[in-house]
Motif scaffolding. Structure first.
Motif, PDB file in Angstrom:
ATOM      1  N   ALA A   4      53.473 -11.274  47.546  1.00 11.05           N
ATOM      2  CA  ALA A   4      53.717 -10.244  46.542  1.00 11.05           C
ATOM      3  C   ALA A   4      55.161 -10.336  46.083  1.00 11.05           C
ATOM      4  N   ALA A   5      55.387 -10.002  44.802  1.00 15.64           N
ATOM      5  CA  ALA A   5      56.744  -9.921  44.268  1.00 15.64           C
ATOM      6  C   ALA A   5      57.210  -8.482  44.448  1.00 15.64           C
ATOM      7  N   VAL A   6      58.203  -8.284  45.310  1.00 19.99           N
ATOM      8  CA  VAL A   6      58.627  -6.935  45.686  1.00 19.99           C
ATOM      9  C   VAL A   6      59.991  -6.628  45.071  1.00 19.99           C
ATOM     10  N   LEU A   7      60.051  -5.510  44.330  1.00 23.73           N
ATOM     11  CA  LEU A   7      61.349  -5.029  43.840  1.00 23.73           C
ATOM     12  C   LEU A   7      62.055  -4.364  45.018  1.00 23.73           C
ATOM     13  N   LYS A   8      63.100  -5.025  45.535  1.00 22.01           N
ATOM     14  CA  LYS A   8      63.784  -4.517  46.729  1.00 22.01           C
ATOM     15  C   LYS A   8      64.701  -3.349  46.364  1.00 22.01           C
ATOM     16  N   ARG A   9      65.392  -3.529  45.263  1.00 19.00           N
ATOM     17  CA  ARG A   9      66.247  -2.485  44.709  1.00 19.00           C
ATOM     18  C   ARG A   9      66.550  -2.916  43.283  1.00 19.00           C
ATOM     19  N   GLN A  10      67.265  -2.094  42.556  1.00 18.03           N
ATOM     20  CA  GLN A  10      67.577  -2.381  41.160  1.00 18.03           C
ATOM     21  C   GLN A  10      68.045  -3.827  40.981  1.00 18.03           C
ATOM     22  N   GLY A  11      67.314  -4.600  40.169  1.00 21.10           N
ATOM     23  CA  GLY A  11      67.744  -5.949  39.826  1.00 21.10           C
ATOM     24  C   GLY A  11      67.413  -7.024  40.838  1.00 21.10           C
ATOM     25  N   VAL A  12      66.731  -6.697  41.943  1.00 23.59           N
ATOM     26  CA  VAL A  12      66.446  -7.693  42.984  1.00 23.59           C
ATOM     27  C   VAL A  12      64.953  -7.716  43.295  1.00 23.59           C
ATOM     28  N   ILE A  13      64.284  -8.845  42.941  1.00 22.43           N
ATOM     29  CA  ILE A  13      62.874  -9.028  43.279  1.00 22.43           C
ATOM     30  C   ILE A  13      62.763 -10.198  44.248  1.00 22.43           C
ATOM     31  N   ALA A  14      61.992 -10.024  45.326  1.00 19.79           N
ATOM     32  CA  ALA A  14      61.816 -11.077  46.328  1.00 19.79           C
ATOM     33  C   ALA A  14      60.330 -11.347  46.525  1.00 19.79           C
ATOM     34  N   LEU A  15      59.988 -12.633  46.732  1.00 27.27           N
ATOM     35  CA  LEU A  15      58.613 -13.005  47.050  1.00 27.27           C
ATOM     36  C   LEU A  15      58.423 -12.828  48.552  1.00 27.27           C
ATOM     37  N   GLU A  16      57.478 -11.954  48.946  1.00 32.09           N
ATOM     38  CA  GLU A  16      57.309 -11.645  50.361  1.00 32.09           C
ATOM     39  C   GLU A  16      55.856 -11.827  50.779  1.00 32.09           C
ATOM     40  N   THR A  17      55.648 -12.002  52.078  1.00 29.04           N
ATOM     41  CA  THR A  17      54.304 -12.073  52.635  1.00 29.04           C
ATOM     42  C   THR A  17      53.986 -10.733  53.286  1.00 29.04           C
ATOM     43  N   LEU A  18      52.922 -10.080  52.799  1.00 29.50           N
ATOM     44  CA  LEU A  18      52.567  -8.738  53.255  1.00 29.50           C
ATOM     45  C   LEU A  18      51.117  -8.722  53.718  1.00 29.50           C
ATOM     46  N   ALA A  19      50.735  -7.655  54.408  1.00 28.23           N
ATOM     47  CA  ALA A  19      49.335  -7.479  54.789  1.00 28.23           C
ATOM     48  C   ALA A  19      48.505  -7.191  53.543  1.00 28.23           C
ATOM     49  N   VAL A  20      47.274  -7.714  53.498  1.00 28.85           N
ATOM     50  CA  VAL A  20      46.350  -7.371  52.417  1.00 28.85           C
ATOM     51  C   VAL A  20      46.012  -5.882  52.557  1.00 28.85           C
ATOM     52  N   PRO A  21      46.030  -5.112  51.428  1.00 25.86           N
ATOM     53  CA  PRO A  21      45.785  -3.670  51.562  1.00 25.86           C
ATOM     54  C   PRO A  21      44.397  -3.361  52.132  1.00 25.86           C
ATOM     55  N   GLN A  22      44.321  -2.285  52.921  1.00 24.84           N
ATOM     56  CA  GLN A  22      43.068  -1.875  53.561  1.00 24.84           C
ATOM     57  C   GLN A  22      42.161  -1.175  52.552  1.00 24.84           C
ATOM     58  N   LEU A  23      40.869  -1.499  52.604  1.00 25.15           N
ATOM     59  CA  LEU A  23      39.891  -0.882  51.707  1.00 25.15           C
ATOM     60  C   LEU A  23      39.441   0.469  52.230  1.00 25.15           C
ATOM     61  N   GLU A  24      39.368   1.470  51.324  1.00 24.76           N
ATOM     62  CA  GLU A  24      38.652   2.699  51.654  1.00 24.76           C
ATOM     63  C   GLU A  24      37.207   2.550  51.189  1.00 24.76           C
ATOM     64  N   ALA A  25      36.341   3.459  51.651  1.00 24.93           N
ATOM     65  CA  ALA A  25      34.895   3.287  51.451  1.00 24.93           C
ATOM     66  C   ALA A  25      34.506   3.137  49.986  1.00 24.93           C
ATOM     67  N   ASP A  26      35.186   3.880  49.082  1.00 22.65           N
ATOM     68  CA  ASP A  26      34.776   3.864  47.667  1.00 22.65           C
ATOM     69  C   ASP A  26      35.576   2.865  46.835  1.00 22.65           C
ATOM     70  N   GLN A  27      36.306   1.968  47.499  1.00 25.11           N
ATOM     71  CA  GLN A  27      37.190   1.059  46.768  1.00 25.11           C
ATOM     72  C   GLN A  27      36.665  -0.376  46.752  1.00 25.11           C
ATOM     73  N   VAL A  28      37.249  -1.162  45.823  1.00 23.97           N
ATOM     74  CA  VAL A  28      37.037  -2.609  45.832  1.00 23.97           C
ATOM     75  C   VAL A  28      38.396  -3.286  46.022  1.00 23.97           C
ATOM     76  N   LEU A  29      38.348  -4.477  46.629  1.00 27.20           N
ATOM     77  CA  LEU A  29      39.554  -5.294  46.768  1.00 27.20           C
ATOM     78  C   LEU A  29      39.523  -6.315  45.635  1.00 27.20           C
TER      79      LEU A  29
END
Ligand code: ZN
Ligand code: ZN
Length: 229
Positions: A4-29
């Protein structure tokens, strides 16, 4: 995990490895295919805030997106897996007075993508309620499908303004939303579509993409135009 491209703070975006978001029952991934860059994304990047919304924690930007359904929650039909979708990037509460009146855009507890502290779509995966992931036909590209979110702004503007065949329309500002609104007005049947800006290159682009007349707001007056909306 996902990137994911994460805005760390104003003017700084970093490519990071994050957990895939958890699905709730009524959601799609949704595996993200294309994402537009909204003016609001640029504001958060350049200024770190929009009014009261302040980026005080890392935030994933992006809310104009299309993709493919990769997994579904327990309450969602598994037949949706693999479907190409355009995402309406918000999660209303569905129980407050506004939601129950059908005005979920006014929900005070709404979670809108890429608005602090809610993460957006500059990532490999996002989750959304199944009914906010709209099937798109094969002849609509991923990129075009991602632009359905800003297109909806133009369509609603024309709806609110009561645009009908033969109407004359004035649009203030020839940025992407102004131009997409000009295209929507044309689709609604407007025959004269004036658009103003102070940037000549934007006006030239608008003239090729929906506007019938352009005006430089620095030099051209709009008084006497006598438009319908
Ligand atoms: Zn936007
Ligand atoms: Zn609500």
């Amino acid at each position: 995990t996902m990137r994911a491209a994460v805005l760390k703070r104003q003017g700084v975006i970093a490519l990071e490895t994050l957990a895939v978001p958890q699905l709730e029952a009524d959601q799609v991934l949704v595996q993200v295919a294309a994402v537009g860059v909204c003016g609001s994304d640029v504001h958060y990047y350049e200024h770190g805030r929009i009014g009261d919304y302040v980026v005080d924690h890392p935030l994933i930007l992006g809310h104009e997106l299309s993709g493919r359904i990769a997994a579904v929650g327990d309450a969602v039909d598994p037949a949706r897996i693999g479907k190409r979708v355009a995402v309406e990037p918000q999660r209303p509460c569905r129980t407050c007075t506004q939601c129950r009146a059908g005005r979920y855009n006014l929900c005070p507890d709404i979670e809108f993508y890429a608005t602090p502290p809610i993460d957006g779509a500059f990532a490999e995966y996002v989750t959304i309620q199944s009914d906010f992931a709209y099937d798109i036909p094969d002849n609509v590209s991923d990129e075009a499908a991602a632009l359905i979110e800003p297109l909806s702004v133009g369509l609603w503007a024309c709806e609110r303004a009561g645009i009908r065949p033969g109407r004359r329309v004035l649009i203030a500002g020839a940025g992407p939303i102004g131009i997409i609104t000009a295209q929507a007005a044309r689709a609604f049947g407007a025959t004269e579509i004036y658009i103003t800006d102070i940037a000549e290159d934007r006006l030239a682009f608008a003239l090729e993409h929906g506007a019938t007349h352009v005006m430089n707001a620095r030099t051209d007056g709009v008084e006497g135009l006598d438009v319908d909306a």
